[in-house]
Scaffold this active site. Structure first.
Site, mmCIF file in Angstrom:
data_model
loop_
_atom_site.group_PDB
_atom_site.id
_atom_site.type_symbol
_atom_site.label_atom_id
_atom_site.label_comp_id
_atom_site.label_asym_id
_atom_site.label_seq_id
_atom_site.Cartn_x
_atom_site.Cartn_y
_atom_site.Cartn_z
ATOM 1 N N GLU A 222 -24.333 -9.760 -5.192
ATOM 2 C CA GLU A 222 -26.293 -8.485 -5.406
ATOM 3 C C GLU A 222 -26.116 -9.942 -6.210
ATOM 4 O O GLU A 222 -25.670 -9.934 -7.596
ATOM 5 C CB GLU A 222 -25.959 -7.491 -5.989
ATOM 6 C CG GLU A 222 -25.892 -6.679 -4.508
ATOM 7 C CD GLU A 222 -26.363 -4.754 -5.438
ATOM 8 O OE1 GLU A 222 -27.354 -4.538 -4.617
ATOM 9 O OE2 GLU A 222 -25.527 -4.624 -6.371
ATOM 10 N N ASP B 104 -19.404 3.098 -3.982
ATOM 11 C CA ASP B 104 -19.144 1.858 -4.098
ATOM 12 C C ASP B 104 -18.719 1.345 -2.935
ATOM 13 O O ASP B 104 -18.932 -0.361 -2.769
ATOM 14 C CB ASP B 104 -17.915 1.695 -5.888
ATOM 15 C CG ASP B 104 -18.871 2.078 -7.115
ATOM 16 O OD1 ASP B 104 -20.144 2.151 -7.053
ATOM 17 O OD2 ASP B 104 -17.872 3.165 -7.532
ATOM 18 N N ASP C 167 -19.619 -5.414 -4.625
ATOM 19 C CA ASP C 167 -19.933 -4.535 -5.407
ATOM 20 C C ASP C 167 -19.721 -4.899 -7.265
ATOM 21 O O ASP C 167 -18.951 -4.171 -7.574
ATOM 22 C CB ASP C 167 -20.540 -3.377 -4.604
ATOM 23 C CG ASP C 167 -21.417 -2.370 -5.165
ATOM 24 O OD1 ASP C 167 -22.189 -2.255 -5.848
ATOM 25 O OD2 ASP C 167 -20.632 -1.355 -6.283
#
Length: 401
Positions: free
Chosen positions: A268, A351, A184
């Site tokens: 991502e 997170d 992340d």
């Protein structure tokens, strides 16, 4: 054993005559690019059409014969042709919506020109057309591939570099680990993995912000064109260079650390440019350089036979409980760093929970083909065309900040 393209960057130390010849190359390449960009714009304004590369290449030959621009013959002709090729590429990228419309080049920014062939480095010297004696070159590592084109550049701080493009057979020394990890990306910490490992955000711009502001303040008080102005401009340029080099060094270390330890890395697919439109966090997002990190991670993984899986940016990774799957919409605010699932009562670090969900989503959808592998065309999972191009939770949380 696979063939890869690798670029080697070395520092150059030209003498006075070579520096003057390099300056002519920089100027001529810049002139050709700007001249024919202006020509294309005028042609389109008058007729709705403009010349392509081949038509402008013929025009360049005629331009050299004119008395006013005969000085174009003093430099390597192939470098001027490559400037035209770069202009053609810029137009192609614009029409395919991969980039903005090309701008005119300025001599006050980074100067460069490219030599497409007849490049060699022998005995610590770079040999190019028009440079028979060779330019002194600090070769700090061995070139193992076949040398192709080379780009010579001069930074705003006055340093000369050469980037040599090579094709070589690459044998990886990184062994398979059989492990997968979710990553992340954030601002509080640069990277957080699904195993709880944290790569801190060094915030290099903020670290040197006061020095940079002081140097720029002194520069604004100097008279342009004076020796004092030039000396102070170099100080500002060196600070910018320090920030860029420090950031690149850290991102290289982070990316290779992950590639060495994991076979599959799930991240991502953030729309960084879209997120930078928020002016309150644009500076921090630019300083984090997520896009550069993903590029480094992607090519290093490809070289070493590893896999980078990009998941849908609309997947609510930080809002979903990784234990029971409950989606907590109250965690959209970035100020919420920890939360407890109201269903299974699991306490989550925002997170780490997001990284675990990214890993799980990436692995579960890999076989279904609903994720994007190491660049290429983006393949979305259940996307709505009416949605914004940026991650929704980012904008809503930024509005609260």
């Amino acid at each position: 054993m696979r063939k890869i393209h690798r670029t080697y960057k070395f520092r150059l130390y030209p003498n006075r005559e070579q520096a003057e010849l390099l300056a002519r190359h920089f100027g001529c390449a810049r002139f050709v690019y700007n001249h024919f960009l202006n020509q294309r714009k005028e042609q389109y304004r008058l007729t709705g059409k403009s010349d392509n590369f081949y038509a402008q290449e013929r025009s360049l030959t005629e331009l050299k014969k004119q008395e006013a621009t005969t000085w174009l013959k003093e430099v390597n002709s192939q470098s001027l042709q490559f400037a035209l090729r770069s202009l053609e590429t810029a137009y192609t990228n614009f029409f395919k919506k991969r980039a903005m419309f090309p701008n005119f080049k300025s001599k006050h920014s980074k100067n460069s020109f490219t030599v497409p062939q007849h490049v060699s480095i022998v005995g610590g010297r770079l040999f190019l057309p028009k440079f028979k004696e060779g330019i002194k070159c600090h070769v700090h590592r061995e070139i193992t591939g076949k040398v192709g084109k080379a780009t010579i550049s001069k930074t705003p701080s006055g340093k000369y570099f050469v980037s040599v493009f090579t094709e070589e057979e690459y044998v990886t020394s990184v062994k398979k680990s059989g492990k997968s990890v979710g990553v992340d990306m954030g601002l509080k910490d640069l990277l957080i993995t699904s195993e709880g490992e944290i790569f801190k955000n060094n915030r290099y711009v903020k670290r040197y912000e006061s020095k940079l502001a002081k140097a720029q303040r002194h520069l604004s008080r100097k008279k342009k064109g004076s020796r004092g102005f030039e000396n102070q401009r170099l100080k500002v340029s060196r600070l910018h260079e320090k920030i860029a080099n420090s950031r690149a060094d850290y991102l290289h270390k982070c990316s290779i650390s992950l590639v060495r330890r994991y076979d599959t890395i799930c991240i991502e697919d953030l729309n960084v440019k879209g997120m930078e439109k928020n002016h309150r966090l644009a500076k921090s997002i630019t300083d984090a350089s997520w896009g550069i990190f993903v590029s480094m991670l992607t090519y290093k993984a490809e070289w070493n036979g590893k896999k980078v899986v990009k998941i849908d940016r609309y997947f609510p990774s930080s809002q979903t409980c990784n234990v029971c799957g409950y989606v907590n919409k109250h965690t959209k605010d970035l100020s919420v760093r920890e939360w407890e699932c109201p269903v299974c009562h699991t306490h989550h670090d925002r997170d780490v929970n997001a990284a675990i969900n990214i890993l799980r989503f990436g692995l579960n959808h890999t076989s279904a083909g609903a994720v994007d592998y190491t660049g290429g065309e983006e393949v979305r999972a259940d996307l709505s065309e009416s949605r914004s191009s940026a991650k929704p939770e980012a904008y809503k949380s930024l509005a609260c900040g």
